[in-house]
Design a protein around this motif. Structure first.
Motif, PDB file in Angstrom:
ATOM      1  N   LEU A 163       0.810  -1.213   0.000  1.00  0.00           N
ATOM      2  CA  LEU A 163       0.000   0.000   0.000  1.00  0.00           C
ATOM      3  C   LEU A 163       0.848   1.270   0.000  1.00  0.00           C
ATOM      4  N   ASP A 164       0.345   2.298  -0.661  1.00  0.00           N
ATOM      5  CA  ASP A 164       0.740   3.675  -0.399  1.00  0.00           C
ATOM      6  C   ASP A 164      -0.257   4.152   0.658  1.00  0.00           C
ATOM      7  N   THR A 165       0.194   4.310   1.891  1.00  0.00           N
ATOM      8  CA  THR A 165      -0.736   4.488   3.008  1.00  0.00           C
ATOM      9  C   THR A 165      -1.622   5.722   2.860  1.00  0.00           C
ATOM     10  N   TYR A 166      -1.082   6.794   2.335  1.00  0.00           N
ATOM     11  CA  TYR A 166      -1.894   8.009   2.181  1.00  0.00           C
ATOM     12  C   TYR A 166      -2.999   7.776   1.150  1.00  0.00           C
ATOM     13  N   LYS A 167      -2.651   7.228   0.001  1.00  0.00           N
ATOM     14  CA  LYS A 167      -3.646   7.010  -1.048  1.00  0.00           C
ATOM     15  C   LYS A 167      -4.724   6.014  -0.615  1.00  0.00           C
ATOM     16  N   VAL A 168      -4.323   4.983   0.098  1.00  0.00           N
ATOM     17  CA  VAL A 168      -5.295   3.988   0.556  1.00  0.00           C
ATOM     18  C   VAL A 168      -6.252   4.604   1.566  1.00  0.00           C
ATOM     19  N   GLY A 169      -5.714   5.415   2.486  1.00  0.00           N
ATOM     20  CA  GLY A 169      -6.577   6.088   3.455  1.00  0.00           C
ATOM     21  C   GLY A 169      -7.603   6.969   2.770  1.00  0.00           C
ATOM     22  N   GLN A 170      -7.171   7.694   1.725  1.00  0.00           N
ATOM     23  CA  GLN A 170      -8.083   8.572   0.997  1.00  0.00           C
ATOM     24  C   GLN A 170      -9.140   7.779   0.229  1.00  0.00           C
ATOM     25  N   TYR A 171      -8.746   6.658  -0.339  1.00  0.00           N
ATOM     26  CA  TYR A 171      -9.701   5.809  -1.068  1.00  0.00           C
ATOM     27  C   TYR A 171     -10.763   5.249  -0.121  1.00  0.00           C
ATOM     28  N   LEU A 172     -10.321   4.697   1.001  1.00  0.00           N
ATOM     29  CA  LEU A 172     -11.267   4.132   1.973  1.00  0.00           C
ATOM     30  C   LEU A 172     -12.184   5.214   2.531  1.00  0.00           C
ATOM     31  N   ARG A 174     -13.141   8.013   0.943  1.00  0.00           N
ATOM     32  CA  ARG A 174     -14.108   8.393  -0.098  1.00  0.00           C
ATOM     33  C   ARG A 174     -15.237   7.377  -0.203  1.00  0.00           C
ATOM     34  N   LYS A 175     -14.897   6.099  -0.157  1.00  0.00           N
ATOM     35  CA  LYS A 175     -15.928   5.058  -0.296  1.00  0.00           C
ATOM     36  C   LYS A 175     -16.832   4.998   0.935  1.00  0.00           C
ATOM     37  N   ALA A 176     -16.258   5.210   2.110  1.00  0.00           N
ATOM     38  CA  ALA A 176     -17.060   5.133   3.336  1.00  0.00           C
ATOM     39  C   ALA A 176     -18.026   6.305   3.443  1.00  0.00           C
ATOM     40  N   THR A 177     -17.536   7.501   3.164  1.00  0.00           N
ATOM     41  CA  THR A 177     -18.376   8.701   3.329  1.00  0.00           C
ATOM     42  C   THR A 177     -19.425   8.837   2.236  1.00  0.00           C
ATOM     43  N   ALA A 178     -19.336   8.005   1.219  1.00  0.00           N
ATOM     44  CA  ALA A 178     -20.374   7.996   0.185  1.00  0.00           C
ATOM     45  C   ALA A 178     -21.629   7.281   0.669  1.00  0.00           C
ATOM     46  N   VAL A 179     -21.515   6.578   1.788  1.00  0.00           N
ATOM     47  CA  VAL A 179     -22.653   5.871   2.381  1.00  0.00           C
ATOM     48  C   VAL A 179     -23.302   6.795   3.417  1.00  0.00           C
ATOM     49  N   SER A 180     -24.613   6.906   3.371  1.00  0.00           N
ATOM     50  CA  SER A 180     -25.325   7.900   4.186  1.00  0.00           C
ATOM     51  C   SER A 180     -25.147   7.693   5.682  1.00  0.00           C
ATOM     52  N   LYS A 181     -24.914   6.459   6.138  1.00  0.00           N
ATOM     53  CA  LYS A 181     -24.797   6.201   7.569  1.00  0.00           C
ATOM     54  C   LYS A 181     -23.445   6.606   8.131  1.00  0.00           C
ATOM     55  N   CYS A 182     -22.495   7.032   7.265  1.00  0.00           N
ATOM     56  CA  CYS A 182     -21.158   7.403   7.715  1.00  0.00           C
ATOM     57  C   CYS A 182     -20.911   8.892   7.530  1.00  0.00           C
ATOM     58  N   LYS A 183     -20.389   9.549   8.560  1.00  0.00           N
ATOM     59  CA  LYS A 183     -20.095  10.984   8.520  1.00  0.00           C
ATOM     60  C   LYS A 183     -18.659  11.217   8.943  1.00  0.00           C
ATOM     61  N   TYR A 184     -18.009  12.184   8.296  1.00  0.00           N
ATOM     62  CA  TYR A 184     -16.631  12.537   8.622  1.00  0.00           C
ATOM     63  C   TYR A 184     -16.568  13.940   9.208  1.00  0.00           C
TER      64      TYR A 184
END
Length: 508
Positions: A163-172, A174-184
């Motif tokens: 992994l590139d840790t920064y890119k993986v964190g950003q990908y995860l 983006r995918k998580a916050t696209a779900v309505s039950k998750c807020k950042y």
């Protein structure tokens, strides 16, 4: 307590991987909030995983929409088939330790966990680098077969990622916050409030916000924002392990992209090289009892024959907290424990802790007043980390004596009582899964008999005569030998059919 709001403190790979597990494995009315400051982009910081992370990316029916091909494209991640260990046994020698697969056959007397295939390698002193996965690693080939440009992906093939840790964190993220039950929430936790039972009721942030929750997950890493402050929670040091410092860097290589992590033993520790699609993320893990950062930098520059631009200098304490679960606060990964980067145990343990909690302890109406529930979970997590500690120490049992570090690092007086007992037992019989756990059926925290065997083969730790006698005593030596010969015969024919690493990544 009725769990409606789960608050995760900390982002990065650990925090967002935790968020994905709770999003996918809790009811739709459970709200997930991740509180973390925006990550600073650090180019090429490499980290590797175990197969547990692969399970997350390829989770069936996941509502966060994780997709392996998209993941590889967006994050520059690469497939990891295992680890190549160089100079650990003797200088100038190396061995491969693939991510475990079961090559044993139907002659698995005395029980289904008996690893007759690897025991045969010990018995007849066979070179494990000639196994199928090891050959893929040596030739930089992946698990895809080119069938008219349609790459076949065997789903059962044991895999992990680099992994590139920064890119993986950003990908995860983006995918998580696209779900309505998750807020950042982009903020930093600076304090918390507890009720008269000691349960955390809310967090206070640097920007003055109050964030209420029912269950809190501490993914804040070494900061341990919650888990060691909610109640008394002693830190148990692993003083037996010598390494306590690291410097990390990266560079671009013209060589083919490797499909393995390279763990290269040095004078006072070891060097990791983790390939992403763009560069090698590297680091030197060492003991400051024998060398300081400046000398470590000079040593690695000479070894690699290149100028090294160090990104970070890191000091760490190896050990674990006594409790991974306090009141209504759960910790994961670095917030719970840290050993060292060898064998990618940090992300592995993060996912093990979370999945085990969700699958065996989490309820909508959590009985936080039941101390025995937390006591059992904490005991299990303690055993998991202690097992990892012993597995890492197992790597340092080497005949190398060329520096004071190698003379001292694996001496028997540094072994835990548990490892001392295991090494004593293994003088009389070959290892079994039951040797690592108290309850053979409850093996969720087991590193894997496979990996212990592969390190033992590479480090020549077990008696070949005993291994052969054991197979013969069980009446399975001849059958295992035939099974080995059958598997070996097809390797040379099939290996060329698998795609080279660079060719696959270009196809993305």
């Amino acid at each position: 307590m009725n769990i409606k709001n789960i608050v995760i403190v900390g982002g990065g790979t650990a925090g967002w991987a935790t968020a994905h597990h709770f999003i996918n494995k809790t009811s739709t009315d459970t709200k997930i909030t991740v509180v973390a400051t925006k990550e600073i982009p650090i180019i090429g910081v490499g980290e590797s995983t175990t197969g547990r992370f692969n399970n997350l990316i390829n989770l069936k029916n996941n509502i966060t929409g994780l997709n392996e091909e998209e993941f590889l494209k967006e994050t520059s991640s690469t497939f990891k088939l295992g680890i190549k260990h160089t100079d650990w046994y003797k200088k100038g020698e190396s061995f491969y330790s693939p991510i475990g697969d079961n090559y044993s056959n139907d002659y698995m007397y005395p029980h289904e966990d008996y690893d007759n295939y690897r025991i045969y390698h010990i018995a007849d002193k066979k070179d494990y680098s000639q196994t199928f996965q090891s050959r893929l690693m040596a030739e930089n080939r992946l698990h895809f077969m080119d069938n008219n440009n349609a790459y076949s992906h065997p789903t059962h093939f044991p895999l992990a990622y680099h992994l590139d840790t920064y890119k993986v964190g950003q990908y995860l993220k983006r995918k998580a916050t696209a779900v309505s039950k998750c807020k950042y929430i982009d903020d930093q936790v600076v304090d918390f409030k507890q009720n008269n039972m000691g349960l955390v009721t809310s967090l206070k942030t640097k920007k003055g916000k109050t964030i209420k929750g029912d269950l809190f997950i501490d993914c804040s890493g070494f900061a341990k924002v919650l888990i060691d402050k909610v109640e008394k929670n002693d830190f148990i040091p692993y003083n037996s392990l010598l390494v306590n410092s690291a410097l990390n860097f990266n560079y671009v290589s013209d060589e083919p992209i490797r499909n393995y992590t390279h763990a290269w033993a040095q004078k006072y520790g070891w060097l990791w090289e983790i390939p992403t699609q763009e560069r090698l993320g590297c680091g030197y893990v060492f003991s400051d009892h024998f060398i300081d950062f400046d000398k470590a930098h000079d040593e690695i520059s000479k070894v690699l024959k290149r100028k090294i631009d160090v990104q970070r200098q890191i000091k760490f304490k190896t050990g674990r907290l006594q409790k991974a679960w306090c009141k209504n606060v759960l910790s994961t990964g670095l917030s719970t424990a840290f050993i060292e980067p060898l064998e990618a145990t940090s992300i592995h343990a993060t996912i093990m802790q979370i999945t085990h909690f969700i699958e065996n302890y989490f309820k909508k109406d959590m009985p936080f007043e039941c101390e025995y529930l937390q006591e059992q979970y904490n005991s299990e997590m303690g055993q998991m980390w202690d097992n990892i500690r012993d597995f890492i120490m197992f790597h340092y049992i080497t005949p190398r004596k060329d520096t004071e570090f190698w003379k001292e690092s694996g001496r028997p007086h540094r072994w835990s009582k548990r490892l001392t007992k295991q090494m004593s037992i293994w003088k009389y019989r070959m290892p079994r899964t039951v040797d690592y756990i108290n309850d053979k059926g409850n093996n969720f925290y087991n590193i894997g008999n496979t990996l212990w065997y592969q390190i033992a083969i590479g480090m020549n730790l077990f008696d070949s005569k005993m291994a052969k006698k054991e197979l013969k005593d069980y009446g399975i030596y001849d059958a295992t030998k035939q099974h080995y010969q059958k598997l070996s015969a097809g390797i040379n024919e099939y290996i060329p059919k698998f795609i080279k690493t660079n060719e696959y990544y270009k196809s993305l």
